[in-house]
Design a protein around this motif. Structure first.
Motif, PDB file in Angstrom:
ATOM      1  N   GLN A  15      58.716  14.258  78.446  1.00  0.00           N
ATOM      2  CA  GLN A  15      58.419  15.584  78.960  1.00  0.00           C
ATOM      3  C   GLN A  15      57.915  15.434  80.388  1.00  0.00           C
ATOM      4  O   GLN A  15      56.896  14.786  80.625  1.00  0.00           O
ATOM      5  CB  GLN A  15      57.373  16.280  78.089  1.00  0.00           C
ATOM      6  N   GLN A  37      62.723  16.834  78.421  1.00  0.00           N
ATOM      7  CA  GLN A  37      62.432  18.197  78.844  1.00  0.00           C
ATOM      8  C   GLN A  37      61.905  18.165  80.277  1.00  0.00           C
ATOM      9  O   GLN A  37      60.908  17.498  80.562  1.00  0.00           O
ATOM     10  CB  GLN A  37      61.404  18.844  77.930  1.00  0.00           C
ATOM     11  N   THR A  39      60.404  20.634  82.838  1.00  0.00           N
ATOM     12  CA  THR A  39      59.854  21.989  82.885  1.00  0.00           C
ATOM     13  C   THR A  39      59.908  22.614  84.271  1.00  0.00           C
ATOM     14  O   THR A  39      59.696  23.813  84.408  1.00  0.00           O
ATOM     15  CB  THR A  39      58.396  22.011  82.386  1.00  0.00           C
TER      16      THR A  39
END
Length: 150
Positions: A15, A37, A39
């Motif tokens: 992440q 991921q 963001t």
């Protein structure tokens, strides 16, 4: 020259909470970003992927830039979600380039070069498969034109 990854680089399920920069990075072996991921924005401009580049089910919430990136091995974006604008402008694909992805913003591939047929179908297309796929291509082209204001 950017960061050098001599062996396999695995960022599977990673992440990235802020902007992720792999600009001018060199991946000498497999680069894995499966289910990663991002963001914010992600930059892979001028990155070199010597081995396979695996972005299966990765999520890009912001913009994703692969400007002038070089993919010598297979490039697989299966189940990948691009939320913002995505640029593969000037990218070079030396092996299989497989895109079974969703582009929430614009998907720009200007000046991109493909050594083999671009595989957005995940299979060897027959005439029926191509006929079913053409409306999706037409819709994508219309969206790109409207985004660019042409």
């Amino acid at each position: 020259m950017g960061t050098q990854f001599g062996g396999g680089a695995r960022f599977d399920r990673a992440q990235f909470g802020g902007d992720a920069s792999f600009i001018r990075a060199h991946f000498a072996s497999t680069a894995g970003f499966v289910e990663a991921q991002f963001t914010h924005d992600a930059g892979f401009n001028e990155a070199q992927f010597t081995g396979s580049a695996m972005f299966g089910r990765a999520q890009f919430v912001g913009d994703a830039a692969f400007l002038d990136a070089q993919f010598t091995g297979d490039a697989r974006f299966i189940g990948t979600q691009f939320g913002g604008d995505t640029w593969f402008v000037g990218a070079k694909f030396g092996a299989t380039a497989q895109f079974e992805a969703q582009f929430g913003g614009g998907g720009m591939f200007g000046r991109a070069q493909f050594a083999t047929a671009l595989d957005q179908l995940g299979e060897e297309p027959g005439s029926a498969t191509i006929a079913a796929f053409l409306p999706r291509v037409q819709k994508a082209v219309v969206q790109m034109i409207s985004v660019r204001g042409m």
